[in-house]
Design an enzyme around this catalytic site. Sequence first.
Site, short mmCIF file in Angstrom:
data_model
loop_
_atom_site.label_atom_id
_atom_site.label_comp_id
_atom_site.label_asym_id
_atom_site.label_seq_id
_atom_site.Cartn_x
_atom_site.Cartn_y
_atom_site.Cartn_z
N GLU A 96 0.82 -1.21 0.00
CA GLU A 96 0.00 0.00 0.00
C GLU A 96 0.86 1.27 0.00
O GLU A 96 0.74 2.12 0.87
CB GLU A 96 -0.97 -0.02 1.19
CG GLU A 96 -1.90 -1.22 1.12
CD GLU A 96 -2.97 -1.27 2.21
OE1 GLU A 96 -2.72 -0.72 3.30
OE2 GLU A 96 -4.03 -1.86 1.96
N ASP A 138 -8.27 -9.07 4.11
CA ASP A 138 -8.02 -7.98 5.04
C ASP A 138 -9.10 -7.89 6.10
O ASP A 138 -9.95 -6.99 6.05
CB ASP A 138 -7.94 -6.67 4.25
CG ASP A 138 -7.41 -5.53 5.08
OD1 ASP A 138 -6.97 -5.77 6.21
OD2 ASP A 138 -7.44 -4.38 4.58
N GLU A 179 -12.54 -2.47 12.30
CA GLU A 179 -12.60 -1.74 11.02
C GLU A 179 -13.74 -2.22 10.13
O GLU A 179 -14.53 -1.42 9.64
CB GLU A 179 -11.25 -1.89 10.30
CG GLU A 179 -11.25 -1.24 8.92
CD GLU A 179 -9.90 -1.35 8.22
OE1 GLU A 179 -8.95 -1.92 8.80
OE2 GLU A 179 -9.80 -0.84 7.09
C1 GCU Z 1 -6.13 -2.26 6.03
C2 GCU Z 1 -6.48 -0.94 6.62
C3 GCU Z 1 -5.35 0.04 6.53
C4 GCU Z 1 -4.07 -0.59 7.07
C5 GCU Z 1 -3.80 -1.88 6.37
C6 GCU Z 1 -2.62 -2.63 6.96
O1 GCU Z 1 -6.06 -2.16 4.64
O2 GCU Z 1 -7.62 -0.41 5.99
O3 GCU Z 1 -5.70 1.16 7.27
O4 GCU Z 1 -3.01 0.27 6.91
O5 GCU Z 1 -4.89 -2.72 6.50
O6 GCU Z 1 -2.88 -3.60 7.65
O7 GCU Z 1 -1.49 -2.28 6.72
#
Ligand code: GCU
Length: 695
Positions: A301, A380, A408
């Site tokens: 990400e 996730d 979440e």
């Molecule tokens: C999920 C979450 C993010 C977080 C990511 C992670 O996608 O929405 O906020 O950073 O997990 O675990 O790194």
Amino acid sequence: RQAAADPCWLRFIPPSRGDLTRLFARLTAVHVAGPLHPLLATARAELRQGLSSLTGRTVTEAADWRAAGVIVATRAAALRAPWATLLPAARLAELGREGFLLHVMETPDDRSPQGAAPAIFVVGGDEAGVLYGVFHLLRGLTLGTPLSGLAACEHPVNPLRMLNHWDNADGSVERGYAGRSIFFREGRVLADNPRIRAYARLLASVGINAVALNNVNVHATETRFITEEYLPDLARIADVFRAYGIRVFLSVNFASPIEVGGLPTADPLHPDVARWWRETARTIYQYIPDFGGFLVKADSEFRPGPFTYGRDHAQGANMLADALAPFGGIVIWRCFVYNCLQDWRDRKTDRARAAYDHFVPLDGMFRDNVILQIKNGPMDFQVREPVSPLFGGLTRTNQMLELQITQEYTGQQRHLCYLVPQWQEVVAFDTYARGPGSTVARIASGELFRRPQGGVAGVSNVGDDVFWTGHVLAQANLYGFGRLAWNPELSAAAIAEEWVRLTFGDDPLVVTTITEMLMASWSIYESYTAPLGVGWMVNPGHHYGPNPDGYEYSKWGTYHYADHQGVGVDRTRRTGTGYTGQYHPPHCDVYESLATCPDELLLFFHHVPYTHRLHSGKTVIQHIYDSHFEGAERAEWLKQRWESLARRIDDVRYHVVLERLTEQAEHAKEWRDVINTYFYRKSGIPDEHGRLIHP
Ligand code: GCU
């Protein structure tokens, strides 16, 4: 809300049943043997405070062990004590790190008419074991456990029992639903915040021994946490946690050598980079001598990582591990690595495959002080996912399980969702990697593959909210996480009941009602949200509330492919993405075949027509309608159950919870209608029972 922070499960409400008079009379004095290590000082203070609240009397310290009702020592000190021979020698010999022995017996007592009175010996394999033994004793007493039931000998199953905070330096908490960070505010470290000590107590009382303070997404300010600008204050937080046996970790930015070191590269194989990390490690350990190590989200990400330099994740993790090794530190390297710039038109790339595809080829290449941290599922933290096939896929690498305590995707602490039943399914899942009995619990602990490291991490659900977790009943998830990490074989229901009694007292109606609510809540949440393992039907970004196509045409690899004929992702080997092939038999075949794939995961593994019949006998479409109607009704039921407890629970907690359950019941109707209408419009198939589905 400016009130003092809620004590959660550390209330030590005296049990109303069971005759503890004789025992309690003796519990007014405690004796601590041996040198007063800081952890023993903590144990003593906790014991005195807990016992005085339970017995309603002042608890003093006795210099003479014979005058005490509780005698506390490490094994080393116990073996030198005059009372050593009173203890079971074999048990004592077995005591290991963090383990404890609770031994109950009658010892002479002049003040007692019988000439003797019960005494409880709490002996730890080490100082931390003493602290855990003390909390275990206090819990047992609060639960009204009879004397005969207090004897125990326990060791934690998992070496690492960890909380991951996604807290940012500015005080925000990524995916936080309970106020602001208790550690940071506007770029400063809140080293003096009394909430930190209160938090350390809560964690230690359920056996947590590690905490990562900052978000895995390490932004500009937090990148500097590993420098002398921040270390003095972070060291003060570490001091607070140390007194409770908890080691502090930091999330680090893989590009730190560039961003704070001023180097032109962060290539893990570049000698200057390795040197920079070694020097950085040395500096950190000057401030925090027992620093746990680094938690790393790399190449995930948009976070930097070794891929930028054409290196793999073993090269990246090992370089950091070598920097920490001289000081006993470890690297926790996350496996949440996938292509987040996918094209929804491409039906071959499958995000669920990504972690396995990235990390299995590297199995056996990581240093002994690296642990790969694996999310419970391949996607996730959805309401329902299969267990990640990396468990069982990796056999020569340290690994730990990552769970999400913060809700979440499970109602954001506005909805009730007790997650321990979900986690229990995960840890009990048999991967068959070494034949039957190869459970995730045994892999994560390191036992199955004889790994030196392992454990469980949970993403914390805590903030500076008065009740810590927003929803008061969400405290049960924090409590349950610790209990399950200590012993994955505990049952979710037993943990729930324990928590209710510690938190609300032992009124039987309160205990059975709240336990029942907690135990039903995950299934309720699942039934009005995501049907049959489908996932992702949430609003993009914040992830609250229904939006069936919210992630359908996005780049995140999160699709359900609903059309007018059917829904679900074909992950079979025969016609789909081949994901089922990542499991050992029998799962690879059980999931592959429509005849055996469990209903609750059907749409995760298969794309089927709406008229496909489930094992339950219902069609997919009818299941969707039924579960959504029922789910909304059951959300209403949760609220009514709670209302039946009016006046049995203090007003403040009663109303805070009621407010959320009311919102949940309303919001569940919104979920029901949006999902039902969506599938009605797609399929054109009416509800068999003719209930109202908005056209
Ligand atoms: C999920 C979450 C993010 C977080 C990511 C992670 O996608 O929405 O906020 O950073 O997990 O675990 O790194």
